[in-house]
Design a protein around this motif. Structure first.
Motif: not given
Length: 205
Positions: A38-44
């Protein structure tokens, strides 16, 4: 480069019977991994690529971005939790032992205070041993909150979310906590006095 689920410093069954391989499969393999994904999705989506995990957490806190904060902070908290456990526990020594004696009288008294704080912490969160003003202190934080956004240095954490212990202990949080204190990696705690262990929980995105 995306954040990754950190490699455990031991086999998945190495902490049994205190923490079973089944708990590791769910807690580490599903809960922790979900925070990473989920964090990777938000960061992108937010253009935060290239920032460290701690930088992302602090950005989210300052921006009031609860979704990003909760997920990124949980990556860090969980990584710190795993690194603080070991199948081959040792006793505190050196500077750490001196600070424990100064602040609590003995390791046993420190453990009692940490267990009590974590037992009495309402609902989800984390029990913490931190260094503040040159002294060791026991505290707890709710939900995904983390010391990396405060002015004290994290040394050790205990996960008191139910998913950390329900498979092995059902709703018996005190039993989980008592068992967990037998597998603390005091060498890791000592490293955190100099910031060496803390850096292991951070990673570059």
């Amino acid at each position: 480069m995306a954040f990754e689920l950190p490699t455990l410093p031991y086999a998945k069954d190495a902490l049994a019977p205190t923490i079973s391989a089944e708990t590791l499969d769910f807690h580490y393999g599903k809960h922790h991994k979900a925070y990473v994904d989920k964090t990777n999705g938000f960061v992108a989506d937010k253009g935060l690529e290239g920032k460290s995990l701690v930088e992302v957490i602090r950005h989210a806190k300052e921006a009031g971005d609860k979704a990003l904060f909760n997920n990124s902070a949980q990556i860090w908290n969980h990584s710190f939790y795993w690194f603080g456990l070991t199948p081959e526990p040792k006793e505190p020594s050196g500077k750490l032992a001196e600070l424990i004696e100064k602040s609590f009288g003995s390791k046993e008294e420190l453990v009692k205070k940490l267990v009590a704080e974590s037992t009495n912490h309402f609902s989800n969160g984390w029990g913490w041993l931190v260094l503040e003003g040159g002294e060791l202190k026991v505290t707890s934080l709710h939900d995904a909150d983390t010391p990396v956004v405060y002015d004290y240095q994290p040394l050790l954490t205990i996960d008191v979310w139910e998913h950390a212990y329900y498979i092995d202990y059902r709703n018996q949080r005190p039993a989980y906590l008592e068992a967990l204190t037998k597998i603390i990696d005091w060498d890791f705690v000592a490293q955190n006095l100099d910031g060496e262990g803390v850096s292991r929980a951070d990673q570059k995105g």
